[in-house]
Design a protein around this motif. Structure first.
Motif, PDB file in Angstrom:
ATOM      1  N   ASP A   1       0.809  -1.223   0.000  1.00 63.03           N
ATOM      2  CA  ASP A   1       0.000   0.000   0.000  1.00 63.03           C
ATOM      3  C   ASP A   1       0.838   1.266   0.000  1.00 63.03           C
TER       4      ASP A   1
ATOM      5  N   GLY B   1      -1.736  -8.022  -6.177  1.00 63.55           N
ATOM      6  CA  GLY B   1      -2.830  -7.360  -6.888  1.00 63.55           C
ATOM      7  C   GLY B   1      -2.864  -5.860  -6.796  1.00 63.55           C
TER       8      GLY B   1
ATOM      9  N   GLU C   1      -2.454  -4.103 -10.299  1.00 63.39           N
ATOM     10  CA  GLU C   1      -3.632  -4.321 -11.141  1.00 63.39           C
ATOM     11  C   GLU C   1      -4.803  -3.460 -10.688  1.00 63.39           C
ATOM     12  N   SER C   2      -5.029  -3.407  -9.379  1.00 63.88           N
ATOM     13  CA  SER C   2      -6.160  -2.609  -8.883  1.00 63.88           C
ATOM     14  C   SER C   2      -5.926  -1.120  -9.128  1.00 63.88           C
TER      15      SER C   2
ATOM     16  N   GLU D   1      -6.659  -0.488 -12.749  1.00 69.49           N
ATOM     17  CA  GLU D   1      -8.112  -0.510 -12.972  1.00 69.49           C
ATOM     18  C   GLU D   1      -8.758   0.768 -12.447  1.00 69.49           C
ATOM     19  N   GLN D   2      -8.312   1.231 -11.288  1.00 68.03           N
ATOM     20  CA  GLN D   2      -8.883   2.434 -10.680  1.00 68.03           C
ATOM     21  C   GLN D   2      -8.715   3.654 -11.573  1.00 68.03           C
TER      22      GLN D   2
ATOM     23  N   TYR E   1      -2.539  -2.401 -17.254  1.00 67.09           N
ATOM     24  CA  TYR E   1      -1.620  -3.131 -16.386  1.00 67.09           C
ATOM     25  C   TYR E   1      -0.683  -3.893 -17.307  1.00 67.09           C
TER      26      TYR E   1
END
Length: 361
Positions: free
Chosen positions: A240, A285, A288-289, A292-293, A298
């Motif tokens: 994060d 992930g 990738e997230s 996508e956001q 990706y």
């Protein structure tokens, strides 16, 4: 069997270019087509360096046309890399078609290792490539490329790039001792970088990969406003705290109207060299997230592998140290995906128009 032009075009429209994500007709790859009875002559042009995939796609096209009754297929398959648009306020660099910035929001995510391997992958796939080490405070490309010594100047004003593995390179690290700290303020850094870019005799390049310094401060913003960039690649790790900073880097490029070619997740997983157990040390992930956001591509994930580090430290990055290995294959996939996305962007037509000068006579 008589074939028609419409039949051939319909068949070509059923074949997808893997990296463009488009069929050959939609991608406007078909440049010439002649159909005579059951004989087909055609020319396809790919807008990015695809390496071995070009041969694979060529074989697929020939086999597909023979399936609909072509007894003879003459296929000319070329690669033509165009210059693509840059920021409206910046003039494109003569001789360099596309500058690709490799950036990260924070240090320690493997950005420089990723940048040099992507540059070498593009080179291996047939493009003319250079790399500019823009990390003035912590230049690492001289070590990673195994280059020592200083660049020469033929005219006393410009520098010849250093080279190894066929890759042209320039870095402040070639001009100072390896253990000399750069105690410079922001304006000096940006001026030095502009000089490294503009005063190097790069010759003709399809791509110049710029390894940007980490962060999103004044230096990075100034650089992204003064260097004509066709697209940017964001490198992050899955945890994060790294993703928070990577998002800032992505938003910075959006603000200065530099297209994001995609996100690379480095250190995605660790594979035990003894038992093969896969462990997601930094989480999974995240890249990738994030992609996508923000609705960007990706491009792929790279493992945390001791060989990547050892090969970079030895001056033989993975793509040249183990060119047919699995990890080198991942770098090739990422490089092709990124440049295919760039190929879909608008072209730079500025060179097509004459310069109008108004003079009093």
């Amino acid at each position: 069997m008589e074939l028609t032009r419409n039949q051939v075009e319909a068949q070509l429209a059923s074949i997808q270019d893997r990296y463009l994500g488009q069929d050959l007709i939609t991608a406007k790859m078909l440049k010439e087509l002649k159909v005579s009875g059951d004989q087909v002559t055609l020319k396809l042009v790919q807008g990015y360096p695809a390496g071995a995939y070009k041969d694979e796609l060529q074989a697929e096209v020939i086999a597909s046309l023979k399936q609909i009754g072509a007894s003879f297929v003459s296929l000319q398959f070329d690669t033509v890399i165009n210059a693509h648009a840059v920021q409206k306020t910046v003039k494109r660099h003569d001789g360099i078609k596309n500058i690709i910035a490799v950036a990260s929001g924070k240090g320690g995510v493997g950005k420089s290792t990723t940048a040099v391997n992507l540059a070498l992958a593009l080179l291996a796939d047939g493009a003319k490539v250079g790399i500019l080490d823009a990390d003035i405070y912590g230049p690492s490309q001289p070590r990673m490329l195994g280059i020592s010594g200083q660049p020469v100047s033929d005219d006393g004003r410009s520098l010849q790039p250093m080279q190894n593995h066929g890759l042209k390179a320039m870095s402040i690290g070639f001009l100072i001792e390896e253990d000399t700290p750069m105690i410079w303020r922001g304006p000096m850094v940006t001026q030095a970088l502009e000089q490294l870019l503009n005063d190097t005799q790069w010759g003709d390049l399809d791509y110049l990969v710029v390894d940007l310094p980490p962060g999103t401060g004044d230096i990075q913003l100034t650089l992204s406003q003064k260097i004509p960039v066709s697209g940017a690649i964001i490198v992050t790790t899955p945890q994060d705290i790294a993703l928070l900073d990577a998002r800032k880097g992505l938003k910075m490029f959006e603000k200065v109207e530099v297209p994001i070619l995609g996100v690379v997740e480095n250190m995605s997983m660790h594979v035990c060299s003894n038992c093969g157990h896969v462990e997601h040390i930094f989480g999974s992930g995240g890249g990738e997230s994030m992609a996508e956001q923000y609705q960007v591509a990706y491009l792929g994930g790279l493992p945390l592998d001791i060989q990547i580090r050892e090969q970079a430290d030895s001056g033989h990055p993975t793509v040249v140290a183990d060119p047919h290995g699995k990890i080198a294959g991942l770098y090739h996939e990422i490089a092709r995906k990124a440049t295919a996305r760039l190929a879909r962007q608008s072209k730079d037509y500025s060179a097509k128009f004459p310069t109008i000068k108004i003079q009093n006579v």
